[in-house]
Design a protein around this motif. Structure first.
Motif, PDB file in Angstrom:
ATOM      1  N   MET A   1      43.766  36.494  42.135  1.00  0.00           N
ATOM      2  CA  MET A   1      44.157  37.590  42.410  1.00  0.00           C
ATOM      3  C   MET A   1      42.990  38.281  42.454  1.00  0.00           C
ATOM      4  SD  MET A   1      44.577  38.581  38.587  1.00  0.00           S
ATOM      5  CE  MET A   1      46.128  40.070  37.889  1.00  0.00           C
ATOM      6  N   ASN A   2      43.423  39.479  43.386  1.00  0.00           N
ATOM      7  CA  ASN A   2      43.052  40.949  43.641  1.00  0.00           C
ATOM      8  C   ASN A   2      42.794  41.935  42.291  1.00  0.00           C
ATOM      9  OD1 ASN A   2      42.742  39.669  46.380  1.00  0.00           O
ATOM     10  ND2 ASN A   2      44.806  40.942  46.748  1.00  0.00           N
ATOM     11  N   TYR A   3      40.970  42.152  42.382  1.00  0.00           N
ATOM     12  CA  TYR A   3      41.081  43.320  41.526  1.00  0.00           C
ATOM     13  C   TYR A   3      40.529  44.820  42.522  1.00  0.00           C
ATOM     14  CZ  TYR A   3      40.745  40.228  38.258  1.00  0.00           C
ATOM     15  OH  TYR A   3      41.535  38.689  37.107  1.00  0.00           O
ATOM     16  N   THR A   4      41.031  45.547  41.546  1.00  0.00           N
ATOM     17  CA  THR A   4      40.745  47.663  42.288  1.00  0.00           C
ATOM     18  C   THR A   4      39.336  47.413  41.455  1.00  0.00           C
ATOM     19  OG1 THR A   4      42.773  47.472  42.653  1.00  0.00           O
ATOM     20  CG2 THR A   4      41.118  49.592  42.325  1.00  0.00           C
ATOM     21  N   TYR A   5      38.146  47.511  41.864  1.00  0.00           N
ATOM     22  CA  TYR A   5      37.117  48.013  41.744  1.00  0.00           C
ATOM     23  C   TYR A   5      36.449  50.034  41.645  1.00  0.00           C
ATOM     24  CZ  TYR A   5      36.082  42.584  41.957  1.00  0.00           C
ATOM     25  OH  TYR A   5      36.120  42.051  41.586  1.00  0.00           O
ATOM     26  N   LEU A   6      36.341  49.769  40.261  1.00  0.00           N
ATOM     27  CA  LEU A   6      36.427  51.074  40.563  1.00  0.00           C
ATOM     28  C   LEU A   6      35.008  52.493  40.201  1.00  0.00           C
ATOM     29  CD1 LEU A   6      39.606  52.947  38.581  1.00  0.00           C
ATOM     30  CD2 LEU A   6      39.079  52.547  41.132  1.00  0.00           C
ATOM     31  N   THR A   7      34.205  53.257  40.288  1.00  0.00           N
ATOM     32  CA  THR A   7      32.788  53.542  39.710  1.00  0.00           C
ATOM     33  C   THR A   7      33.128  53.909  39.024  1.00  0.00           C
ATOM     34  OG1 THR A   7      33.109  55.472  41.019  1.00  0.00           O
ATOM     35  CG2 THR A   7      31.757  53.652  41.876  1.00  0.00           C
ATOM     36  N   THR A   8      31.916  54.767  37.996  1.00  0.00           N
ATOM     37  CA  THR A   8      32.231  55.266  36.387  1.00  0.00           C
ATOM     38  C   THR A   8      33.235  56.075  37.500  1.00  0.00           C
ATOM     39  OG1 THR A   8      30.737  54.464  36.468  1.00  0.00           O
ATOM     40  CG2 THR A   8      31.465  56.379  34.842  1.00  0.00           C
ATOM     41  N   GLU A   9      32.538  57.201  38.486  1.00  0.00           N
ATOM     42  CA  GLU A   9      33.413  58.504  38.844  1.00  0.00           C
ATOM     43  C   GLU A   9      34.720  57.951  38.906  1.00  0.00           C
ATOM     44  OE1 GLU A   9      32.012  62.171  42.420  1.00  0.00           O
ATOM     45  OE2 GLU A   9      31.024  61.099  41.245  1.00  0.00           O
ATOM     46  N   GLU A  10      34.824  57.648  39.782  1.00  0.00           N
ATOM     47  CA  GLU A  10      36.164  57.350  40.476  1.00  0.00           C
ATOM     48  C   GLU A  10      37.384  56.815  38.597  1.00  0.00           C
ATOM     49  OE1 GLU A  10      36.186  55.355  44.342  1.00  0.00           O
ATOM     50  OE2 GLU A  10      35.350  53.230  43.205  1.00  0.00           O
ATOM     51  N   LEU A  11      36.563  56.104  37.722  1.00  0.00           N
ATOM     52  CA  LEU A  11      37.450  55.497  36.787  1.00  0.00           C
ATOM     53  C   LEU A  11      37.727  56.983  35.986  1.00  0.00           C
ATOM     54  CD1 LEU A  11      38.848  53.094  34.843  1.00  0.00           C
ATOM     55  CD2 LEU A  11      36.219  53.103  33.942  1.00  0.00           C
ATOM     56  N   SER A  12      36.738  58.180  36.111  1.00  0.00           N
ATOM     57  CA  SER A  12      36.338  59.237  35.115  1.00  0.00           C
ATOM     58  C   SER A  12      37.925  60.214  35.740  1.00  0.00           C
ATOM     59  CB  SER A  12      35.457  60.043  35.157  1.00  0.00           C
ATOM     60  OG  SER A  12      35.734  61.052  34.761  1.00  0.00           O
ATOM     61  N   SER A  13      37.884  60.350  37.285  1.00  0.00           N
ATOM     62  CA  SER A  13      39.134  61.148  37.669  1.00  0.00           C
ATOM     63  C   SER A  13      40.972  59.653  37.441  1.00  0.00           C
ATOM     64  CB  SER A  13      38.726  60.965  38.758  1.00  0.00           C
ATOM     65  OG  SER A  13      38.871  59.277  39.583  1.00  0.00           O
ATOM     66  N   VAL A  14      40.617  59.029  37.519  1.00  0.00           N
ATOM     67  CA  VAL A  14      41.777  58.109  36.679  1.00  0.00           C
ATOM     68  C   VAL A  14      42.097  58.168  35.580  1.00  0.00           C
ATOM     69  CG1 VAL A  14      43.206  56.158  36.907  1.00  0.00           C
ATOM     70  CG2 VAL A  14      41.613  56.648  38.468  1.00  0.00           C
ATOM     71  N   ILE A  15      41.799  58.394  34.359  1.00  0.00           N
ATOM     72  CA  ILE A  15      42.137  58.335  33.307  1.00  0.00           C
ATOM     73  C   ILE A  15      41.564  59.554  33.020  1.00  0.00           C
ATOM     74  CG2 ILE A  15      41.505  55.884  32.950  1.00  0.00           C
ATOM     75  CD1 ILE A  15      38.508  56.288  31.621  1.00  0.00           C
ATOM     76  N   LYS A  16      41.313  59.673  33.440  1.00  0.00           N
ATOM     77  CA  LYS A  16      40.927  62.146  32.969  1.00  0.00           C
ATOM     78  C   LYS A  16      40.116  62.073  31.279  1.00  0.00           C
ATOM     79  CE  LYS A  16      43.706  63.331  35.459  1.00  0.00           C
ATOM     80  NZ  LYS A  16      43.797  62.229  36.956  1.00  0.00           N
ATOM     81  N   TYR A  17      38.927  60.773  32.243  1.00  0.00           N
ATOM     82  CA  TYR A  17      38.096  61.268  30.589  1.00  0.00           C
ATOM     83  C   TYR A  17      36.146  61.880  31.165  1.00  0.00           C
ATOM     84  CZ  TYR A  17      40.156  59.505  26.652  1.00  0.00           C
ATOM     85  OH  TYR A  17      40.992  58.951  25.913  1.00  0.00           O
ATOM     86  N   ASP A  18      35.657  62.176  31.216  1.00  0.00           N
ATOM     87  CA  ASP A  18      33.873  62.279  31.560  1.00  0.00           C
ATOM     88  C   ASP A  18      33.328  61.276  31.855  1.00  0.00           C
ATOM     89  OD1 ASP A  18      31.407  63.546  30.690  1.00  0.00           O
ATOM     90  OD2 ASP A  18      32.289  64.742  31.938  1.00  0.00           O
ATOM     91  N   LYS A  19      32.678  61.461  32.844  1.00  0.00           N
ATOM     92  CA  LYS A  19      31.941  60.495  33.208  1.00  0.00           C
ATOM     93  C   LYS A  19      31.102  60.298  32.246  1.00  0.00           C
ATOM     94  CE  LYS A  19      30.075  62.183  36.616  1.00  0.00           C
ATOM     95  NZ  LYS A  19      29.766  62.691  37.803  1.00  0.00           N
ATOM     96  N   ARG A  20      30.388  60.818  31.382  1.00  0.00           N
ATOM     97  CA  ARG A  20      29.348  60.449  30.187  1.00  0.00           C
ATOM     98  C   ARG A  20      29.749  60.093  29.057  1.00  0.00           C
ATOM     99  NH1 ARG A  20      26.364  65.974  29.822  1.00  0.00           N
ATOM    100  NH2 ARG A  20      27.531  65.708  27.669  1.00  0.00           N
ATOM    101  N   VAL A  21      31.452  60.453  28.595  1.00  0.00           N
ATOM    102  CA  VAL A  21      31.881  59.902  27.582  1.00  0.00           C
ATOM    103  C   VAL A  21      32.482  57.877  28.137  1.00  0.00           C
ATOM    104  CG1 VAL A  21      34.506  59.635  26.437  1.00  0.00           C
ATOM    105  CG2 VAL A  21      33.064  61.922  27.350  1.00  0.00           C
ATOM    106  N   ILE A  22      33.023  57.560  29.054  1.00  0.00           N
ATOM    107  CA  ILE A  22      32.308  56.174  29.611  1.00  0.00           C
ATOM    108  C   ILE A  22      31.889  55.593  29.257  1.00  0.00           C
ATOM    109  CG2 ILE A  22      33.220  55.239  32.083  1.00  0.00           C
ATOM    110  CD1 ILE A  22      35.134  57.155  32.887  1.00  0.00           C
ATOM    111  N   ARG A  23      30.323  56.441  30.178  1.00  0.00           N
ATOM    112  CA  ARG A  23      28.917  55.732  29.691  1.00  0.00           C
ATOM    113  C   ARG A  23      28.217  55.524  28.573  1.00  0.00           C
ATOM    114  NH1 ARG A  23      27.414  58.644  34.616  1.00  0.00           N
ATOM    115  NH2 ARG A  23      26.493  60.289  33.188  1.00  0.00           N
ATOM    116  N   GLU A  24      29.017  56.468  27.910  1.00  0.00           N
ATOM    117  CA  GLU A  24      27.944  56.900  26.228  1.00  0.00           C
ATOM    118  C   GLU A  24      29.041  56.444  25.814  1.00  0.00           C
ATOM    119  OE1 GLU A  24      26.240  60.604  26.128  1.00  0.00           O
ATOM    120  OE2 GLU A  24      24.789  60.432  28.272  1.00  0.00           O
TER     121      GLU A  24
END
Length: 70
Positions: A1-24
């Motif tokens: 299976m192929n997966y799509t890997y996203l950095t915290t910044e990329e994930l932030s833009s996709v799910i519309k959450y701030d990077k700090r919220v994701i990390r913390e």
């Protein structure tokens, strides 16, 4: 299976959450290492597995997802 890997910044833009919220707030309480994200080559960089994050957002955290790692 192929997966799509996203950095915290990329994930932030996709799910519309701030990077700090994701990390913390989401990382290690809702998104778990080895299931939703990895640290390639044992480094500090975190790559989120988009398909698993999306599934978790749609279905919520379940006991089955924690046990099976899906």
């Amino acid at each position: 299976m192929n997966y799509t890997y996203l950095t915290t910044e990329e994930l932030s833009s996709v799910i519309k959450y701030d990077k700090r919220v994701i990390r913390e707030q989401l990382k290690d309480s809702v998104l778990f290492e080895g299931i939703h994200y990895i640290r390639p080559f044992g480094g500090r960089k975190i790559l989120f597995i988009w398909e698993r994050v999306e599934e978790e957002m749609l279905n919520g955290v379940t006991t089955n997802s924690l046990v099976t790692g899906i």
